[in-house]
Motif scaffolding. Sequence first.
Motif, PDB file in Angstrom:
ATOM      1  N   THR A 110       0.833  -1.207   0.000  1.00 34.67           N
ATOM      2  CA  THR A 110       0.000   0.000   0.000  1.00 34.67           C
ATOM      3  C   THR A 110       0.863   1.250   0.000  1.00 34.67           C
ATOM      4  OG1 THR A 110      -1.673  -1.229   1.237  1.00 34.67           O
ATOM      5  CG2 THR A 110      -1.932   1.153   1.152  1.00 34.67           C
ATOM      6  N   GLU A 111       1.851   1.299   0.908  1.00 35.60           N
ATOM      7  CA  GLU A 111       2.745   2.474   0.976  1.00 35.60           C
ATOM      8  C   GLU A 111       3.514   2.652  -0.334  1.00 35.60           C
ATOM      9  OE1 GLU A 111       2.332   0.284   3.382  1.00 35.60           O
ATOM     10  OE2 GLU A 111       1.376   1.628   4.824  1.00 35.60           O
ATOM     11  N   THR A 112       3.810   1.516  -0.997  1.00 32.94           N
ATOM     12  CA  THR A 112       4.552   1.581  -2.260  1.00 32.94           C
ATOM     13  C   THR A 112       3.716   2.241  -3.345  1.00 32.94           C
ATOM     14  OG1 THR A 112       5.791  -0.409  -1.669  1.00 32.94           O
ATOM     15  CG2 THR A 112       5.766   0.201  -4.001  1.00 32.94           C
ATOM     16  N   PHE A 139      -8.182   0.848   5.063  1.00 33.47           N
ATOM     17  CA  PHE A 139      -7.512   1.566   3.983  1.00 33.47           C
ATOM     18  C   PHE A 139      -7.685   3.081   4.151  1.00 33.47           C
ATOM     19  CE2 PHE A 139      -7.387   3.659  -0.101  1.00 33.47           C
ATOM     20  CZ  PHE A 139      -6.240   3.131  -0.680  1.00 33.47           C
ATOM     21  N   LEU A 140      -8.905   3.519   4.506  1.00 32.83           N
ATOM     22  CA  LEU A 140      -9.175   4.959   4.655  1.00 32.83           C
ATOM     23  C   LEU A 140      -8.264   5.565   5.708  1.00 32.83           C
ATOM     24  CD1 LEU A 140     -13.093   5.175   4.556  1.00 32.83           C
ATOM     25  CD2 LEU A 140     -11.458   5.311   2.698  1.00 32.83           C
ATOM     26  N   HIS A 141      -8.065   4.827   6.793  1.00 32.28           N
ATOM     27  CA  HIS A 141      -7.212   5.311   7.879  1.00 32.28           C
ATOM     28  C   HIS A 141      -5.778   5.522   7.368  1.00 32.28           C
ATOM     29  CE1 HIS A 141      -5.598   5.836  11.872  1.00 32.28           C
ATOM     30  NE2 HIS A 141      -4.784   4.796  11.721  1.00 32.28           N
ATOM     31  N   ARG A 142      -5.271   4.543   6.627  1.00 35.73           N
ATOM     32  CA  ARG A 142      -3.895   4.648   6.115  1.00 35.73           C
ATOM     33  C   ARG A 142      -3.795   5.764   5.072  1.00 35.73           C
ATOM     34  NH1 ARG A 142      -2.360  -1.636   5.057  1.00 35.73           N
ATOM     35  NH2 ARG A 142      -0.299  -0.807   4.577  1.00 35.73           N
ATOM     36  N   PHE A 143      -4.843   5.910   4.254  1.00 34.00           N
ATOM     37  CA  PHE A 143      -4.841   6.960   3.235  1.00 34.00           C
ATOM     38  C   PHE A 143      -4.824   8.345   3.889  1.00 34.00           C
ATOM     39  CE2 PHE A 143      -6.598   9.891   0.164  1.00 34.00           C
ATOM     40  CZ  PHE A 143      -6.085   9.462  -1.050  1.00 34.00           C
ATOM     41  N   GLU A 158      -3.730   9.152   6.835  1.00 30.08           N
ATOM     42  CA  GLU A 158      -2.409   9.402   7.444  1.00 30.08           C
ATOM     43  C   GLU A 158      -1.406   9.894   6.408  1.00 30.08           C
ATOM     44  OE1 GLU A 158      -1.156   5.819   9.365  1.00 30.08           O
ATOM     45  OE2 GLU A 158      -1.947   6.460  11.310  1.00 30.08           O
ATOM     46  N   ARG A 159      -1.526   9.409   5.177  1.00 26.05           N
ATOM     47  CA  ARG A 159      -0.562   9.764   4.123  1.00 26.05           C
ATOM     48  C   ARG A 159      -0.938  11.058   3.411  1.00 26.05           C
ATOM     49  NH1 ARG A 159       2.143  11.566   0.932  1.00 26.05           N
ATOM     50  NH2 ARG A 159       3.506  10.633  -0.649  1.00 26.05           N
ATOM     51  N   PHE A 160      -2.256  11.284   3.170  1.00 24.87           N
ATOM     52  CA  PHE A 160      -2.660  12.417   2.314  1.00 24.87           C
ATOM     53  C   PHE A 160      -3.500  13.481   3.037  1.00 24.87           C
ATOM     54  CE2 PHE A 160      -1.992   8.849  -0.653  1.00 24.87           C
ATOM     55  CZ  PHE A 160      -1.053   9.423  -1.484  1.00 24.87           C
ATOM     56  N   GLY A 161      -3.760  13.283   4.338  1.00 24.39           N
ATOM     57  CA  GLY A 161      -4.430  14.332   5.107  1.00 24.39           C
ATOM     58  C   GLY A 161      -5.935  14.351   5.028  1.00 24.39           C
ATOM     59  N   VAL A 162      -6.528  13.614   4.099  1.00 25.80           N
ATOM     60  CA  VAL A 162      -7.994  13.540   3.965  1.00 25.80           C
ATOM     61  C   VAL A 162      -8.374  12.105   3.601  1.00 25.80           C
ATOM     62  CG1 VAL A 162      -8.224  15.940   3.165  1.00 25.80           C
ATOM     63  CG2 VAL A 162      -7.964  14.106   1.496  1.00 25.80           C
ATOM     64  N   THR A 163      -9.659  11.817   3.721  1.00 26.58           N
ATOM     65  CA  THR A 163     -10.112  10.500   3.246  1.00 26.58           C
ATOM     66  C   THR A 163     -10.447  10.607   1.760  1.00 26.58           C
ATOM     67  OG1 THR A 163     -12.362  11.014   3.928  1.00 26.58           O
ATOM     68  CG2 THR A 163     -11.029   9.729   5.463  1.00 26.58           C
ATOM     69  N   PRO A 164     -10.319   9.510   1.007  1.00 26.56           N
ATOM     70  CA  PRO A 164     -10.645   9.554  -0.424  1.00 26.56           C
ATOM     71  C   PRO A 164     -12.155   9.520  -0.639  1.00 26.56           C
ATOM     72  CG  PRO A 164      -9.996   7.344   0.210  1.00 26.56           C
ATOM     73  CD  PRO A 164      -9.829   8.195   1.432  1.00 26.56           C
ATOM     74  N   VAL A 165     -12.573   9.656  -1.882  1.00 24.70           N
ATOM     75  CA  VAL A 165     -13.994   9.567  -2.251  1.00 24.70           C
ATOM     76  C   VAL A 165     -14.365   8.089  -2.335  1.00 24.70           C
ATOM     77  CG1 VAL A 165     -15.704  10.146  -4.015  1.00 24.70           C
ATOM     78  CG2 VAL A 165     -13.822  11.734  -3.522  1.00 24.70           C
ATOM     79  N   LEU A 166     -15.478   7.732  -1.694  1.00 29.52           N
ATOM     80  CA  LEU A 166     -15.891   6.318  -1.665  1.00 29.52           C
ATOM     81  C   LEU A 166     -16.941   6.018  -2.731  1.00 29.52           C
ATOM     82  CD1 LEU A 166     -16.221   5.512   2.142  1.00 29.52           C
ATOM     83  CD2 LEU A 166     -14.525   4.639   0.559  1.00 29.52           C
ATOM     84  N   TRP A 167     -16.912   4.778  -3.239  1.00 32.88           N
ATOM     85  CA  TRP A 167     -17.951   4.335  -4.179  1.00 32.88           C
ATOM     86  C   TRP A 167     -18.234   2.852  -3.932  1.00 32.88           C
ATOM     87  CZ3 TRP A 167     -21.183   6.788  -7.427  1.00 32.88           C
ATOM     88  CH2 TRP A 167     -21.952   5.999  -8.281  1.00 32.88           C
ATOM     89  N   PHE A 181      -5.861  -6.440   6.973  1.00 31.89           N
ATOM     90  CA  PHE A 181      -5.758  -5.994   8.360  1.00 31.89           C
ATOM     91  C   PHE A 181      -4.324  -6.125   8.874  1.00 31.89           C
ATOM     92  CE2 PHE A 181     -10.282  -7.310   8.110  1.00 31.89           C
ATOM     93  CZ  PHE A 181     -10.842  -6.071   8.383  1.00 31.89           C
ATOM     94  N   HIS A 182      -3.947  -5.161   9.714  1.00 28.74           N
ATOM     95  CA  HIS A 182      -2.577  -5.133  10.260  1.00 28.74           C
ATOM     96  C   HIS A 182      -2.691  -4.968  11.775  1.00 28.74           C
ATOM     97  CE1 HIS A 182       1.745  -4.136  10.458  1.00 28.74           C
ATOM     98  NE2 HIS A 182       1.373  -3.243  11.355  1.00 28.74           N
ATOM     99  N   PHE A 183      -2.515  -6.084  12.507  1.00 25.57           N
ATOM    100  CA  PHE A 183      -2.611  -6.057  13.966  1.00 25.57           C
ATOM    101  C   PHE A 183      -1.267  -6.513  14.558  1.00 25.57           C
ATOM    102  CE2 PHE A 183      -7.181  -7.201  12.849  1.00 25.57           C
ATOM    103  CZ  PHE A 183      -7.613  -5.878  12.899  1.00 25.57           C
ATOM    104  N   PRO A 184      -0.453  -5.588  15.067  1.00 24.76           N
ATOM    105  CA  PRO A 184       0.903  -5.933  15.530  1.00 24.76           C
ATOM    106  C   PRO A 184       0.934  -6.973  16.651  1.00 24.76           C
ATOM    107  CG  PRO A 184       0.656  -3.549  15.299  1.00 24.76           C
ATOM    108  CD  PRO A 184      -0.698  -4.135  15.118  1.00 24.76           C
ATOM    109  N   GLU A 185      -0.121  -7.042  17.497  1.00 25.30           N
ATOM    110  CA  GLU A 185      -0.110  -7.976  18.630  1.00 25.30           C
ATOM    111  C   GLU A 185      -0.658  -9.354  18.256  1.00 25.30           C
ATOM    112  OE1 GLU A 185       1.307  -7.458  21.649  1.00 25.30           O
ATOM    113  OE2 GLU A 185       2.001  -5.604  20.717  1.00 25.30           O
TER     114      GLU A 185
END
Length: 721
Positions: A223-225, A253-257, A259-268, A541-545
């Motif tokens: 995703t980061e790539t 995905f919205l949460h990660r987006f 964090e990277r771009f400052g807003v949430t994307p448009v959903l469909w 999903f990414h759960f470190p624990e």
Amino acid sequence: MNRVRCLVLNAALGPLDYKVPEGMEVGPGHVVECPLGPRTIIGIVWESERLPGTEVPAEKLRPLRSILPVPPLSAPLRRLIEWTADYYVASLSSVARMALSSGGALKGPATITEYRLTGGMPERMTPQRHAAMEALEGEQATIRELAGIAGVSEGVLRGLVNQGVLEPVEVDCDRPFEQARPDFAQVDLSESQKIAADKLSEAVRQKKFAPYLLDGVTGSGKTETYFEPVAEALRMGRQVLVLLPEIALTENFLHRFEERFGVTPVLWHSSLKSTQRRRAWRNVASGDAQVVVGARSALFLPFRNLGFIVVDEAHETSFKQEDGVRYNARDVAVMRAHFEGIPVVLASATPALESLQMAESGVYAKLDLPSRFGGAELPEIDTIDLTEEKPPHGMWLAQRLIDGIAERLERKEQSLLFLNRRGYAPLTLCRNCGFRFQCPNCSAWLVEHRFTRRLACHHCGHETPSPAACPECGEPDCLVACGPGVERIADEVAERLPDARVFVATSDTLNSPGRAAEFIAQVEAGAIDVIVGTQLVTKGFHFPELTLVGVVDADLGLEGGDLRAGERTYQQVAQVAGRAGRGSKPGEVLIQTRHPEASVIAALAAGDRHAFYEAETEMRREAGAPPFGRWASIIISSEDEAEAREAARRIGDARPEVPDLMILGPAPAPMALLRGRYRYRLLMNARRSVQLQDVIRRWLSSIDHPPGVRVGVDVDPYSFV
């Protein structure tokens, strides 16, 4: 005289010619209102030479009524509609309807009145008013939509409006979305991530068609790539489309987006309110919507300036639509990029064999992310042979797996148990007379759901309350559950490990983005010890624990004669295994199986993906199966069984004799009754040299059917039920 040919949204009519009134300027792609008898219908102006039709004398043509106030559909989108209809043997109008999927968007600029809570209290509080006020905290929508959210009648809400508890707000239906900032956050990429991101970013700058396969192990930071070329497209003022296979994945995905771009994307996606769909559609068409994240139908949105397409989890079978136009969004995304002249990336930790073959033949450029990000290690994988390590009587989890969960509980770590079967048990029967609960509309057993105390069909949605007595013999308390579903596994964990906090994660419990967000927050806060889930939790999903993954029944997906059963099992288990050990702590995966020697299970245990794909490729090559051959099926259905059988026989009798094409059937489909319709199927296997779609079109066009018969074509089928 000025005349135009229109593609109208009715497959039975075919293209229609109209006169262009004086003073009206209209060209290909314009969405217009056309007269048809006393009615007005919607059509799209099309190039006459690309849309064969009957030439009507000029004096008989009726004039167009109006041009609708939306931008014309672009030439690349029109070519995509033509290609999709041709490849999947569908009508042009049924594909075009997907591009005009928001009726409200076609009506032009508008405002609507929405309502929100004021913080005031009504003079008289009733249970319904109290429930509504609790449910509507933070919500703003129309009265009808708020009534749906709160589960009350519109009258209850109008009463709250009169009491000043809800206030009206005038809203511009098409207000622009907040703009994403490509340089909002800087991320540190690993060397392999940076190499892949730079290649994709350069492709975005080149503005040429370039298909890429981003093949990275779970947790490698795919995703980061691909966020970096997304940022490059934004800097260039271009739009981006990201396809996700499941709505439940969007929240993460919205949460990660953001964090990277400052807003949430448009959903469909299909769960959006009609006002949200309208706003998204018009912003996409105007070019104001920068990044759209959506389900497969987002592919047909009328982007004004598309610059990059991402298909995330590209191996997922849910990208294939199973009714209506039976298209595969993964392949259609590549074609949309081709017509738009832009790069497209298919991202996956377990790519489809077809995608790997395209990379091997040089059609797709392959980018590899061979290791996990930040030094995290891939988990240790081991098998539990259930023929030797048998679970206790009436249980489904081997002691070694239970011990592993207990260890994690002591260490305050989390575990995930995967079983791709919703509900409590796949079959419920009477222990007294043997009666089985079957769906009245489908050839399927009803599945017991103890959380809701109902029996449900997972094919048509039919539900009935769980009875207190057998409907056949009348014996009370005699119903027995056969086999496990996720609810039964959750009960077993609670019984054997009473201190564990267990959560069942399925499409029943995570059926909205809000519920998915709540689930993610609980896991991240450490409020859940054991997740019991279906394929919904295998990806994204990414759960470190989370350090232990248990696959309850790895053999389940191998049952039946599905061409892709081995590949699908490998993908699901590899994906769910990838949830373990994504943080700094090492992960472990335990796979319960009765066939540890099966090639899929052995490859998973050995971590030898190459050996599995090599064996699977050889098997497909010998069988002439995709990607080395072509499959297609014809599905005939009717509410009358004799009618369906006769229609299937007539199609079978008219089968063409074509070299290198084998036609099997007709035979009753494995799911012979589905949603109240009886089904028969023919299956075709052809060499790639055969023009399969042309053969099917000629074959079926020569046969008429009674009105109650439906004939569907599935090119490159994924489901064989």
